[in-house]
Design a protein around this motif. Structure first.
Motif, PDB file in Angstrom:
ATOM      1  N   THR A   1      12.804   5.065   7.735  1.00 47.29           N
ATOM      2  CA  THR A   1      12.245   6.110   8.682  1.00 47.29           C
ATOM      3  C   THR A   1      11.161   6.739   7.735  1.00 47.29           C
ATOM      4  OG1 THR A   1      14.187   6.362   9.789  1.00 47.29           O
ATOM      5  CG2 THR A   1      12.455   8.256  10.124  1.00 47.29           C
ATOM      6  N   SER A   2      11.787   7.243   6.558  1.00 46.66           N
ATOM      7  CA  SER A   2      10.650   7.854   5.544  1.00 46.66           C
ATOM      8  C   SER A   2      10.899   7.057   4.322  1.00 46.66           C
ATOM      9  CB  SER A   2      11.356   9.370   4.952  1.00 46.66           C
ATOM     10  OG  SER A   2      10.674   9.634   3.977  1.00 46.66           O
ATOM     11  N   THR A   3       9.561   6.380   3.719  1.00 45.90           N
ATOM     12  CA  THR A   3       9.334   5.406   2.631  1.00 45.90           C
ATOM     13  C   THR A   3       9.595   6.491   1.470  1.00 45.90           C
ATOM     14  OG1 THR A   3       7.990   4.032   4.128  1.00 45.90           O
ATOM     15  CG2 THR A   3       7.740   3.958   1.596  1.00 45.90           C
ATOM     16  N   LYS A   4       9.062   7.534   1.600  1.00 46.85           N
ATOM     17  CA  LYS A   4       9.019   8.490   0.497  1.00 46.85           C
ATOM     18  C   LYS A   4      10.365   8.717  -0.085  1.00 46.85           C
ATOM     19  CE  LYS A   4       8.040  13.102  -1.120  1.00 46.85           C
ATOM     20  NZ  LYS A   4       7.160  14.177  -1.028  1.00 46.85           N
TER      21      LYS A   4
ATOM     22  N   LEU B   1      12.363   5.403  -1.086  1.00 44.35           N
ATOM     23  CA  LEU B   1      12.013   4.936  -2.592  1.00 44.35           C
ATOM     24  C   LEU B   1      12.245   6.049  -3.611  1.00 44.35           C
ATOM     25  CD1 LEU B   1       8.301   3.541  -2.023  1.00 44.35           C
ATOM     26  CD2 LEU B   1      10.467   2.402  -2.491  1.00 44.35           C
ATOM     27  N   SER B   2      12.234   7.297  -3.211  1.00 48.18           N
ATOM     28  CA  SER B   2      12.652   8.309  -4.091  1.00 48.18           C
ATOM     29  C   SER B   2      14.004   8.303  -4.446  1.00 48.18           C
ATOM     30  CB  SER B   2      12.382   9.781  -3.649  1.00 48.18           C
ATOM     31  OG  SER B   2      11.133  10.080  -3.523  1.00 48.18           O
ATOM     32  N   ALA B   3      14.950   8.179  -3.336  1.00 50.97           N
ATOM     33  CA  ALA B   3      16.498   7.735  -3.680  1.00 50.97           C
ATOM     34  C   ALA B   3      16.698   6.592  -4.379  1.00 50.97           C
ATOM     35  CB  ALA B   3      17.217   7.663  -2.091  1.00 50.97           C
ATOM     36  N   ALA B   4      16.097   5.472  -4.385  1.00 48.84           N
ATOM     37  CA  ALA B   4      16.332   4.505  -4.732  1.00 48.84           C
ATOM     38  C   ALA B   4      15.980   4.406  -6.289  1.00 48.84           C
ATOM     39  CB  ALA B   4      15.447   3.204  -4.342  1.00 48.84           C
ATOM     40  N   VAL B   5      14.975   5.001  -6.714  1.00 48.16           N
ATOM     41  CA  VAL B   5      14.500   5.122  -8.126  1.00 48.16           C
ATOM     42  C   VAL B   5      15.378   6.170  -8.837  1.00 48.16           C
ATOM     43  CG1 VAL B   5      12.570   7.206  -8.036  1.00 48.16           C
ATOM     44  CG2 VAL B   5      12.296   5.227  -9.726  1.00 48.16           C
TER      45      VAL B   5
ATOM     46  N   GLU C   1       0.742  -1.233  -0.158  1.00 45.95           N
ATOM     47  CA  GLU C   1       0.037   0.042  -0.043  1.00 45.95           C
ATOM     48  C   GLU C   1       0.911   1.343   0.159  1.00 45.95           C
ATOM     49  OE1 GLU C   1      -4.260  -1.447   2.322  1.00 45.95           O
ATOM     50  OE2 GLU C   1      -2.316  -0.883   3.415  1.00 45.95           O
ATOM     51  N   GLU C   2       1.867   1.162   0.747  1.00 39.52           N
ATOM     52  CA  GLU C   2       2.855   2.385   0.899  1.00 39.52           C
ATOM     53  C   GLU C   2       3.460   2.640  -0.554  1.00 39.52           C
ATOM     54  OE1 GLU C   2       5.409   3.454   4.862  1.00 39.52           O
ATOM     55  OE2 GLU C   2       5.342   1.426   4.318  1.00 39.52           O
ATOM     56  N   PHE C   3       3.836   1.730  -1.291  1.00 37.63           N
ATOM     57  CA  PHE C   3       4.728   1.764  -2.525  1.00 37.63           C
ATOM     58  C   PHE C   3       3.517   2.123  -3.446  1.00 37.63           C
ATOM     59  CE2 PHE C   3       5.907   0.354  -6.448  1.00 37.63           C
ATOM     60  CZ  PHE C   3       7.363   0.690  -6.609  1.00 37.63           C
TER      61      PHE C   3
END
Length: 307
Positions: A47-50, A53-57, A5-7
């Protein structure tokens, strides 16, 4: 909230970041999918999913862009970004930045930047990430990121001005353009084109394309007025719609398969540039793709001797 759901909540943002860095729908989708796999394999919740994920992509997109640059050096003919019909990420607070950054004109300007410059520019200027977040993402100091942004802005400013036009003006002008296109009206088309308008086609060696860019209002108008009525004879149709946030159209063969995407850059009440994407690899995300060579042969068979 579960990981899935987070993703999924952040997927539109991740795709929009990746697309602006890569200029490719298919590569952006692949980067987003790989980001999910890394997130899913992670044993701990960030700690921050956003931020995670932003860093990974972004890092994945930088790596893909570096290898893509090598491939593009051997590309057949002019290279254009993959057309995007709908940007999945919307943010009213940054609507202007998001709309401007997804246009073909802006994406081509972004091609002037190094992968790191491009990532920093996209994160900071388009999506409004703080310098601390940008620095953590690209694994550089904040001072280095500020320098990268300065260079990126300089390169972008050296390009053509942003194609800003009131939406109603763009819609009215594009409607007149497509009416004249249907009629093969040379004078009507020329009236709408800037004197130094350019028309470029991207077939990638996999579809018929212009031998070279067509320059000047008279030349572009004559080419368009001759070409598109011939396509209509073999039942090619087009539907005007926004492409990359700009006026454009999708052309389809008689079976409804996508033949090409066209975009218009509008500035000062005139069409400044026309771009045609015919490479089937760049159209596949929009549905079944037409056989452009078969359409070309059909057009050749129907040409009247006088032409």
């Amino acid at each position: 909230m579960s990981k899935v759901e987070e993703f999924e909540e952040l997927r539109p943002l991740l795709f929009s970041i990746a697309y602006r860095i890569l200029g490719s729908v298919s590569e952006a989708e692949d980067a987003v999918q790989e980001t999910w796999l890394r997130f899913d394999r992670s044993a701990t919740r960030p700690t921050s999913t956003k931020a995670f994920l932003s860093a990974a992509v972004t890092r994945l997109s930088i790596d893909v862009l570096r290898s893509a640059r090598v491939r593009r050096e051997a590309y057949v003919g002019p290279w254009l970004p993959e057309p995007l019909l709908d940007d999945p990420y919307q943010d009213p607070a940054r609507a202007a930045e998001l709309a401007d950054s997804v246009s073909m004109a802006a994406l081509l300007l972004l091609e002037r930047l190094s992968p790191l410059e491009r990532a920093v520019f996209v994160l900071r200027e388009v999506f409004g990430y703080g310098f601390d977040e940008v620095a953590a993402t690209v694994e550089r100091s904040e001072a280095a990121c500020r320098q990268l942004l300065v260079r990126a802005r300089r390169h972008m400013a050296a390009g053509r001005p942003r194609f800003e036009a009131v939406r109603t003006e763009r819609e009215e002008l594009s409607a007149r353009f497509f009416d004249a296109l249907r009629e093969g009206d040379v004078a009507g088309l020329q009236e709408l084109l800037a004197a130094d308008v350019s028309m470029v086609g991207d077939g990638g060696g996999k579809a018929p394309q212009l031998a070279r860019a067509v320059m000047g209002a008279g030349n572009v108008a004559r080419v368009l007025a001759a070409a598109f009525p011939r396509l209509a004879r073999v039942d090619v149709t087009f539907e005007p719609r926004e492409v990359n946030g700009q006026p454009g159209a999708l052309f389809r063969d008689r079976d409804g398969r996508v033949l090409q995407a066209l975009t218009l850059d509008v500035l000062d009440g005139r069409i400044q540039a026309i771009r045609l994407v015919l490479n089937p690899d760049k159209l596949a995300h929009m549905g079944p793709v037409a056989d452009a060579w078969a359409v070309h042969r059909a057009v050749q068979r129907t040409r009247r001797p006088a032409e």
